[in-house]
Design a protein around this motif. Structure first.
Motif, PDB file in Angstrom:
ATOM      1  N   SER A 123     -50.876  12.759 127.794  1.00 51.78           N
ATOM      2  CA  SER A 123     -50.573  12.055 129.156  1.00 51.78           C
ATOM      3  C   SER A 123     -50.537  12.943 130.439  1.00 51.78           C
ATOM      4  CB  SER A 123     -49.340  11.288 129.118  1.00 51.78           C
ATOM      5  OG  SER A 123     -48.270  12.450 128.698  1.00 51.78           O
ATOM      6  N   LEU A 126     -53.809  12.838 132.029  1.00 47.22           N
ATOM      7  CA  LEU A 126     -54.246  11.369 132.607  1.00 47.22           C
ATOM      8  C   LEU A 126     -54.558  11.139 133.886  1.00 47.22           C
ATOM      9  CD1 LEU A 126     -54.524   8.210 131.457  1.00 47.22           C
ATOM     10  CD2 LEU A 126     -52.251   8.026 132.268  1.00 47.22           C
ATOM     11  N   VAL A 127     -55.705  10.769 134.286  1.00 48.06           N
ATOM     12  CA  VAL A 127     -55.941  10.421 135.483  1.00 48.06           C
ATOM     13  C   VAL A 127     -56.151   9.140 136.088  1.00 48.06           C
ATOM     14  CG1 VAL A 127     -58.110  11.014 137.380  1.00 48.06           C
ATOM     15  CG2 VAL A 127     -57.558  12.629 135.705  1.00 48.06           C
ATOM     16  N   LEU A 128     -55.574   8.806 137.060  1.00 48.27           N
ATOM     17  CA  LEU A 128     -55.435   7.397 137.497  1.00 48.27           C
ATOM     18  C   LEU A 128     -56.637   7.122 138.496  1.00 48.27           C
ATOM     19  CD1 LEU A 128     -51.566   6.751 137.175  1.00 48.27           C
ATOM     20  CD2 LEU A 128     -53.294   6.113 135.761  1.00 48.27           C
TER      21      LEU A 128
END
Length: 128
Positions: A123, A126-128
């Motif tokens: 997490s 994590l790249v949104l």
């Protein structure tokens, strides 16, 4: 809703705890070789793990069953599986290893879990 309603709502939730300890633990590790040079292949990486165990814990430590499930030579990272009772031995041996082929090195334990699926993603990356 009065106090009786709150008691009924609280009673509807149940805490679930593992009844027995997990058989294996999984570690995501990375080998750091600051001065470059030759990179170990999968067999050499496994031998390095066994050597680390032997140096710290002797022949009994070297007999600890450790599996290299994945190894990426490009990033020098791997996922290791060890029986849960040997987790501390493996972790300490990897942490204290300082040399590979007379060159400085260091193992970094990036993640550990009793569940392999937990290592499938991080997490923090994590790249949104």
């Amino acid at each position: 809703r009065g106090p009786a309603g709150r008691e009924m709502a609280a009673a509807a939730f149940e805490r679930c705890v593992l009844r027995r300890a997990a058989e294996h633990h999984y570690l995501r590790v990375r080998l750091e070789l600051p001065d470059g040079g030759a990179r170990p292949n999968a067999a050499q990486f496994k031998q390095l793990v066994v050597t680390a165990l032997r140096e710290l814990h002797g022949e009994v430590g070297a007999a600890l069953p450790v599996d290299v499930l994945t190894y990426e030579e490009k990033t020098l990272s791997a996922i290791l599986r060890v029986i849960s009772s040997g987790l501390v031995k493996l972790w300490s041996a990897l942490t204290l290893l300082g040399f590979y082929q007379n060159r400085r090195c260091a193992f970094r334990v990036l993640q550990t879990s009793p569940f392999l699926l937990a290592l499938s993603g991080n997490s923090r990356e994590l790249v949104l």
